[in-house]
Design a protein around this motif. Structure first.
Motif, mmCIF file in Angstrom:
data_model
loop_
_atom_site.group_PDB
_atom_site.id
_atom_site.type_symbol
_atom_site.label_atom_id
_atom_site.label_comp_id
_atom_site.label_asym_id
_atom_site.label_seq_id
_atom_site.Cartn_x
_atom_site.Cartn_y
_atom_site.Cartn_z
ATOM 1 N N ASP A 8 0.831 -1.206 0.000
ATOM 2 C CA ASP A 8 0.000 0.000 0.000
ATOM 3 C C ASP A 8 0.863 1.252 0.000
ATOM 4 O O ASP A 8 1.798 1.384 0.801
ATOM 5 N N GLY A 9 0.556 2.176 -0.906
ATOM 6 C CA GLY A 9 1.247 3.451 -0.946
ATOM 7 C C GLY A 9 2.624 3.417 -1.562
ATOM 8 O O GLY A 9 3.324 4.426 -1.565
ATOM 9 N N GLU A 10 3.044 2.252 -2.076
ATOM 10 C CA GLU A 10 4.373 2.137 -2.673
ATOM 11 C C GLU A 10 4.261 1.466 -4.037
ATOM 12 O O GLU A 10 3.370 0.640 -4.273
ATOM 13 N N ARG B 130 10.578 -8.111 5.854
ATOM 14 C CA ARG B 130 9.956 -8.796 4.727
ATOM 15 C C ARG B 130 10.754 -8.504 3.454
ATOM 16 O O ARG B 130 11.185 -7.372 3.230
ATOM 17 N N MET B 131 10.912 -9.494 2.632
ATOM 18 C CA MET B 131 11.595 -9.278 1.362
ATOM 19 C C MET B 131 10.701 -8.472 0.431
ATOM 20 O O MET B 131 9.493 -8.721 0.327
ATOM 21 N N LYS B 132 11.311 -7.506 -0.264
ATOM 22 C CA LYS B 132 10.600 -6.681 -1.235
ATOM 23 C C LYS B 132 11.218 -6.879 -2.624
ATOM 24 O O LYS B 132 12.422 -7.124 -2.744
ATOM 25 N N LEU B 133 10.395 -6.713 -3.620
ATOM 26 C CA LEU B 133 10.900 -6.835 -4.986
ATOM 27 C C LEU B 133 11.974 -5.795 -5.266
ATOM 28 O O LEU B 133 12.973 -6.081 -5.947
ATOM 29 N N SER B 134 11.806 -4.573 -4.738
ATOM 30 C CA SER B 134 12.778 -3.504 -4.989
ATOM 31 C C SER B 134 14.157 -3.816 -4.421
ATOM 32 O O SER B 134 15.153 -3.250 -4.867
ATOM 33 N N ASP B 135 14.237 -4.707 -3.444
ATOM 34 C CA ASP B 135 15.537 -5.094 -2.885
ATOM 35 C C ASP B 135 16.411 -5.763 -3.937
ATOM 36 O O ASP B 135 17.634 -5.816 -3.792
#
Length: 294
Positions: A79-81, A166-171
């Motif tokens: 949310d929001g990103e 939490r792992m994020k795609l942007s990482d």
């Protein structure tokens, strides 16, 4: 022989020969004597278990008898990103009548494959709280988010994220260029994590490895109706990171792996088993039953 020792050293041609003969005989035995294997594996009290067909990152060398099970992933919008959380897909939970009793199972059809929680029931994982089909219903703290480990062999992970995040795609946004001085630059960016293990003791932590790679992305696009297209997204793939030999924790592009021809592969330093994350194969094994809960 102690369980942490291999009978044949890595340099031995005898070891490679025995691995091939024994490995082939084991799979043949599962096919030709499946009922006996199932009876043996399911004799202990518990649910699930028996001969299981699954999708795995291919084992290409060393004493491991088979590949490690792949974990299908899904991306959840944040949310929001303009970003996504990376989650492991857990199979749908239902009940079945097996041999006259109601049994809870986690399985579903995905990409033409029967995906089941039994894929992960080996190396003691069959006793972990998170592998029980309805674990998240009984313990709301358990989720399907991939979370980073507290320590990692990868410098980027140690510097840029914290254990438990939490792992994020942007990482993984630099996955097309990332390198760590091992093997081919830009072949893929890895991270070590845990799955369905929040708040549990280390002995119950399900270790995972996530890799984002153009090679995975391309393979999925080449066959949009395949298992790989259904189980990966935007080049992100995951597997349960438990070596099928003696249950050690391997790593992609691991330091020292180049000596064993595994610089661009997943390498287990304990006994030099090697896995190819860019080749997903069908394999079989006898899954161990989940013990009855007290």
């Amino acid at each position: 022989m102690p369980v942490d020792e291999d009978k044949y050293p890595v340099e031995s041609d005898r070891r490679r020969f025995v691995k091939g003969v024994v490995g082939g005989a084991t799979l043949a035995g599962i096919t030709t004597a499946g009922s006996a294997a199932v009876n043996s594996a399911t004799a202990p009290s518990g649910e699930g278990g028996g001969t299981t067909t699954f999708r795995a990152v291919e084992n290409t060398d060393g004493p491991a008898p088979r590949g490690m099970p792949q974990i299908p992933i899904e991306l959840e919008p944040i949310d929001g990103e303009d970003d996504f959380y990376i989650k492991g897909l857990w199979p749908e939970v239902s009940t079945e009548n097996q041999q006259g009793r109601e049994v809870t199972v986690a399985k579903q059809q995905l990409g033409g494959v029967t995906y089941s929680s039994e894929w992960f029931q080996y190396c003691g994982v069959q006793t972990y709280s998170g592998v029980y089909p309805n674990a998240a219903e009984e313990n709301s703290d358990l989720t399907n988010y991939f979370r980073y480990t507290n320590s990692s062999q990868y410098e980027w992970q140690s510097n840029d994220v914290s254990g438990g995040d939490r792992m994020k795609l942007s990482d993984f946004e630099d996955y097309k260029t990332w390198e760590n001085g091992v093997g081919t630059p830009g072949i893929g960016k890895p991270a070590t994590g845990t799955w369905r293990s929040e708040g549990l003791e280390p002995a119950e932590t399900m270790p995972v490895e996530v890799i984002r790679s153009e090679k995975i992305e391309q393979l999925a696009k080449e066959n949009p109706d395949s298992w790989l297209a259904a189980s990966t997204e935007k080049g992100v793939m995951a597997h349960l990171n438990k070596c099928t030999h003696f249950c050690c924790v391997p790593g992609f592009k691991k330091e020292g792996s180049g000596k064993f021809g595994a610089a661009d592969a997943i390498y287990c330093q304990c006994h030099q088993s090697v896995y190819d994350p860019f080749n997903i194969v069908e394999a079989s094994f006898v899954a161990l039953p989940r013990p009855d809960k007290e």
